[in-house]
Scaffold this active site. Structure first.
Site, PDB file in Angstrom:
ATOM      1  N   GLY A 102      -8.014   2.626  -7.752  1.00  0.00           N
ATOM      2  CA  GLY A 102      -7.751   2.987  -9.133  1.00  0.00           C
ATOM      3  C   GLY A 102      -7.930   1.843 -10.117  1.00  0.00           C
ATOM      4  N   ASN A 113       2.664   7.121 -14.641  1.00  0.00           N
ATOM      5  CA  ASN A 113       3.049   6.718 -13.288  1.00  0.00           C
ATOM      6  C   ASN A 113       4.521   6.322 -13.165  1.00  0.00           C
ATOM      7  OD1 ASN A 113       1.630   4.506 -14.906  1.00  0.00           O
ATOM      8  ND2 ASN A 113       2.828   3.303 -13.457  1.00  0.00           N
ATOM      9  N   GLN A 137      -2.352   9.700 -10.789  1.00  0.00           N
ATOM     10  CA  GLN A 137      -1.091  10.353 -10.442  1.00  0.00           C
ATOM     11  C   GLN A 137      -1.145  11.872 -10.575  1.00  0.00           C
ATOM     12  OE1 GLN A 137       1.340   9.132  -8.896  1.00  0.00           O
ATOM     13  NE2 GLN A 137       1.037   6.931  -9.123  1.00  0.00           N
ATOM     14  N   SER A 191      -7.642   7.673  -7.029  1.00  0.00           N
ATOM     15  CA  SER A 191      -7.337   6.669  -6.006  1.00  0.00           C
ATOM     16  C   SER A 191      -6.929   7.363  -4.717  1.00  0.00           C
ATOM     17  CB  SER A 191      -6.205   5.755  -6.478  1.00  0.00           C
ATOM     18  OG  SER A 191      -5.837   4.836  -5.468  1.00  0.00           O
ATOM     19  N   ALA A 192      -7.507   6.935  -3.594  1.00  0.00           N
ATOM     20  CA  ALA A 192      -7.301   7.624  -2.316  1.00  0.00           C
ATOM     21  C   ALA A 192      -5.888   7.486  -1.774  1.00  0.00           C
ATOM     22  CB  ALA A 192      -8.305   7.118  -1.289  1.00  0.00           C
ATOM     23  N   HIS A 193      -5.296   6.292  -1.871  1.00  0.00           N
ATOM     24  CA  HIS A 193      -4.003   6.104  -1.195  1.00  0.00           C
ATOM     25  C   HIS A 193      -2.854   6.774  -1.930  1.00  0.00           C
ATOM     26  CE1 HIS A 193      -1.807   2.775  -3.406  1.00  0.00           C
ATOM     27  NE2 HIS A 193      -2.990   2.712  -3.992  1.00  0.00           N
ATOM     28  N   CYS A 222       2.602  -2.250  -9.323  1.00  0.00           N
ATOM     29  CA  CYS A 222       1.874  -3.421  -9.813  1.00  0.00           C
ATOM     30  C   CYS A 222       2.773  -4.327 -10.647  1.00  0.00           C
ATOM     31  CB  CYS A 222       0.683  -2.985 -10.670  1.00  0.00           C
ATOM     32  SG  CYS A 222      -0.492  -1.933  -9.809  1.00  0.00           S
TER      33      CYS A 222
END
Length: 399
Positions: free
Chosen positions: A69, A149, A178, A198-200, A335
């Site tokens: 992402g 998020n 998200q 974003s994959a994870h 983050c």
């Protein structure tokens, strides 16, 4: 252990883990190589691109594989601003974007771009009228996230897309990290030019992401080298992660309607439990106004996020005590969670310093059910009772 930090990362599907391992073992060749092994790896990668495109009703060539992402957001924001600077130097975003978007705009300001940061309501929602008021003849990019998020506030991206439809020189980027797999997403119908996944965040592997780049939109590359990904993302593609993340994306989108309905019911149950703990202050609409966990018409909330403040209590203290009671939760964006300062998002929502510094986020996943929510509520109440003496001492120090 009850894991309620799915916004930060999700446990990968067993199928995804097997796919990742199989591709690593069998298809390790460089997909840019001209021999058969390289061609087979490239074919797997292109099948994944076709799959992703079909899930969103888009074209395969409109999808760029990235490392996640953050890279996708930076490529979208910086790549669009720099590529279209000849059209104008004005950019629009909100005060509550993820750091990978917010800091990208701060960086562009240092390059001479002018940025308007749209405010939000007390529930954390952007007003389309504020976006409209910010637009000028020099506006070349608007970037608004789909779901915040931290708080789970759903932003009016569909309405913003309609607003921008008659402005061909203004691109529209949406951070969908998200929302993908939790809410219905229609990039084409909503007039989105750039869309981040974003994959994870949807039970795929870390280090894999996508950026939808509408056909006809040119970006300036961030990474230079080979001509991979149409020249937009130099470097050998991570074929195992790409293939595994495509599987995770398919599983997430195919089960999205059922997940949305089930999680909203769990969210409503959790909100009722939190409402019974006087010390905790929900960050979205008041519990009594919330319609089945969905928020309100003017302040819709995502199904998988519940955010609240514990004014007067350092959130890391509460997080660590929750962990001792078998609950994994978080404060703000992973983050930024190690930064000891009030949440930029909560401050933008008008929260006072004590509340903005005491935010806690709970994010739901596929493994949760009514029993997990009830256990979570019980342990929250226990933790608050244990923290009360600390809260009182902190208040006495402030006098």
């Amino acid at each position: 252990m009850l894991y309620f930090d799915h916004c930060a990362s999700t446990p990968p599907h067993e199928e995804v883990i097997r796919t990742l391992a199989d591709v690593m073992k069998l298809h390790y060749a460089n997909p840019s190589s001209i021999h058969r092994a390289g061609a087979e790896a490239a074919k797997l990668m292109e099948r994944s691109r076709v799959l992703a495109a079909g899930l969103f009703g888009t074209k395969p060539k409109e999808w760029v594989f990235t490392s996640g992402g953050t890279e996708s957001n930076n490529l979208a924001v910086k790549g669009a601003a720099r590529a279209f600077r000849s059209r104008g130097n004005h950019l629009v975003t909100s005060q509550i974007e993820h750091p990978s978007v917010y800091e990208a705009f701060r960086s562009l300001e240092r390059e001479g771009f002018r940025v308007t940061y749209i405010p939000v309501s007390e529930t954390g929602h952007v007003d389309v009228r504020d976006v409209q008021a910010a637009l000028t003849d020099d506006t070349i990019l608007v970037s608004i996230m789909h779901v915040n998020n931290e708080t789970g506030a759903i932003q009016p991206v569909e309405a913003i897309g309609r607003l921008l439809k008659g402005r061909p020189k203004t691109l529209f980027h949406v951070d969908g990290v998200q929302s993908t797999g939790k809410l219905a997403v229609e990039p084409v119908d909503w007039g989105i030019d750039l869309f981040t996944v974003s994959a994870h965040k949807l039970r795929g592997p870390k280090g894999a992401g996508w950026l939808y780049v509408r056909d006809g939109v040119g970006l300036e590359a961030l990474l230079h080298g080979g001509d991979q990904e149409g020249g937009l993302r130099a470097g050998t593609e991570n074929v195992p992660a790409i293939v595994a993340s495509a599987k995770a994306l398919r599983l997430a989108i195919e089960s999205q309607p059922e997940r949305e309905s089930r999680m909203y019911a769990l969210r409503a149950r959790l909100l009722r439990g939190i409402d019974g703990i006087a010390e905790l202050v929900p960050s979205g609409p008041a519990a009594e106004a919330d319609e089945g966990g969905r928020g309100t018409v003017d302040a819709p909330m995502a199904p998988h996020i519940v955010h609240f403040c514990y004014p007067g209590m350092k959130p890391e203290v509460a997080i660590h005590l929750l962990e001792k009671h078998g609950v994994v939760a978080s404060t703000k964006s992973a983050c930024s969670s190690r930064q000891d300062n009030p949440s930029r998002v909560l401050l933008a929502m008008g929260r006072e310093g004590a509340c903005a510094a005491g935010g806690i986020r709970l994010s739901l996943g596929d493994e949760h059910d009514d029993r997990a929510i009830d256990l979570l509520t019980e342990r929250l109440a226990t933790v608050v009772r244990k923290l009360k003496p600390l809260e009182k001492r902190g208040a006495e120090r402030d006098v």
